[in-house]
Design a protein around this motif. Sequence first.
Motif, mmCIF file in Angstrom:
data_model
loop_
_atom_site.group_PDB
_atom_site.id
_atom_site.type_symbol
_atom_site.label_atom_id
_atom_site.label_comp_id
_atom_site.label_asym_id
_atom_site.label_seq_id
_atom_site.Cartn_x
_atom_site.Cartn_y
_atom_site.Cartn_z
ATOM 1 N N LYS A 199 62.781 46.781 -40.496
ATOM 2 C CA LYS A 199 61.544 48.046 -40.697
ATOM 3 C C LYS A 199 63.391 49.529 -40.188
ATOM 4 O O LYS A 199 64.175 48.990 -39.030
ATOM 5 C CB LYS A 199 60.681 48.121 -40.395
ATOM 6 C CG LYS A 199 59.892 47.265 -41.096
ATOM 7 C CD LYS A 199 58.692 47.232 -40.987
ATOM 8 C CE LYS A 199 57.555 45.782 -41.004
ATOM 9 N NZ LYS A 199 56.407 46.070 -40.882
ATOM 10 N N GLU A 200 62.924 50.398 -40.598
ATOM 11 C CA GLU A 200 63.940 51.359 -39.913
ATOM 12 C C GLU A 200 62.902 51.648 -38.540
ATOM 13 O O GLU A 200 61.601 51.617 -38.294
ATOM 14 C CB GLU A 200 63.188 52.512 -40.940
ATOM 15 C CG GLU A 200 63.841 52.857 -42.254
ATOM 16 C CD GLU A 200 63.378 54.820 -42.711
ATOM 17 O OE1 GLU A 200 63.531 55.220 -42.146
ATOM 18 O OE2 GLU A 200 63.547 54.243 -44.015
ATOM 19 N N ASN A 201 63.904 52.509 -37.743
ATOM 20 C CA ASN A 201 63.695 52.599 -35.912
ATOM 21 C C ASN A 201 62.819 51.257 -35.184
ATOM 22 O O ASN A 201 62.296 51.374 -34.385
ATOM 23 C CB ASN A 201 61.973 53.399 -36.260
ATOM 24 C CG ASN A 201 63.502 55.201 -36.966
ATOM 25 O OD1 ASN A 201 64.500 55.048 -36.856
ATOM 26 N ND2 ASN A 201 62.153 55.724 -37.347
ATOM 27 N N GLU A 202 63.929 50.043 -36.256
ATOM 28 C CA GLU A 202 63.458 48.920 -35.699
ATOM 29 C C GLU A 202 64.849 48.311 -35.243
ATOM 30 O O GLU A 202 65.423 47.863 -35.605
ATOM 31 C CB GLU A 202 62.539 48.127 -36.453
ATOM 32 C CG GLU A 202 62.529 46.985 -35.459
ATOM 33 C CD GLU A 202 61.571 45.824 -36.736
ATOM 34 O OE1 GLU A 202 60.536 45.782 -36.459
ATOM 35 O OE2 GLU A 202 61.671 45.350 -38.078
ATOM 36 N N ASP A 203 64.600 47.270 -33.901
ATOM 37 C CA ASP A 203 66.065 47.156 -33.662
ATOM 38 C C ASP A 203 65.325 45.131 -33.330
ATOM 39 O O ASP A 203 64.836 45.094 -32.901
ATOM 40 C CB ASP A 203 66.601 47.047 -32.197
ATOM 41 C CG ASP A 203 66.916 48.723 -31.854
ATOM 42 O OD1 ASP A 203 67.527 49.258 -32.863
ATOM 43 O OD2 ASP A 203 66.484 49.404 -30.881
ATOM 44 N N ILE A 204 66.208 44.278 -33.871
ATOM 45 C CA ILE A 204 66.341 42.967 -33.429
ATOM 46 C C ILE A 204 67.046 42.407 -32.483
ATOM 47 O O ILE A 204 68.471 43.237 -32.169
ATOM 48 C CB ILE A 204 66.052 42.661 -35.106
ATOM 49 C CG1 ILE A 204 65.348 43.197 -36.366
ATOM 50 C CG2 ILE A 204 66.327 40.968 -34.750
ATOM 51 C CD1 ILE A 204 65.266 42.810 -37.860
ATOM 52 N N TYR A 205 66.772 41.329 -31.785
ATOM 53 C CA TYR A 205 67.605 40.611 -31.295
ATOM 54 C C TYR A 205 67.743 39.548 -31.865
ATOM 55 O O TYR A 205 66.406 38.719 -31.364
ATOM 56 C CB TYR A 205 67.279 40.994 -29.034
ATOM 57 C CG TYR A 205 67.651 42.379 -29.722
ATOM 58 C CD1 TYR A 205 68.510 42.873 -28.710
ATOM 59 C CD2 TYR A 205 66.529 43.648 -28.811
ATOM 60 C CE1 TYR A 205 68.712 44.222 -27.962
ATOM 61 C CE2 TYR A 205 66.664 44.377 -28.558
ATOM 62 C CZ TYR A 205 67.739 44.589 -28.280
ATOM 63 O OH TYR A 205 67.533 46.579 -28.128
ATOM 64 N N ILE A 206 69.151 38.238 -31.896
ATOM 65 C CA ILE A 206 68.571 37.272 -32.260
ATOM 66 C C ILE A 206 68.776 36.666 -30.534
ATOM 67 O O ILE A 206 70.547 36.527 -30.394
ATOM 68 C CB ILE A 206 69.884 36.482 -32.867
ATOM 69 C CG1 ILE A 206 69.887 38.427 -34.497
ATOM 70 C CG2 ILE A 206 70.347 35.362 -33.644
ATOM 71 C CD1 ILE A 206 70.220 37.947 -35.500
#
Length: 109
Positions: A87-94
């Motif tokens: 989503k906008e303004n969201e960071d994802i860490y794998i």
Amino acid sequence: MAKNRNKYLKPFRNIFVLILVVFAVWMIFFDANSWLIHNELNSDINELEDEKDFYKNEIIKDRKAIKELSTEEGVEKLAREKYFMKKENEDIYIIEYEDSIAKVKKDEK
């Protein structure tokens, strides 16, 4: 020795036995509905039944996937997990663990 041979060939002197043997050989090997063809067809039937079971299981899996994707949450979950969308303004860490990473062999010199 001639009597031994004569002993084994005696039943074949009867015309009915001879006709029966020729008929049996014909039906087993040469006829259009021979035993060999029936064996081949039975193995084909077994293979097709195995394929049928496989595709039935695949249909069940696909129906489950369609059911999951019919909801908004299911589509969002698929997009996040498989395509790494966010989503906008969201960071994802794998996060990958060592045992889940494929080991690459290094060229030895």
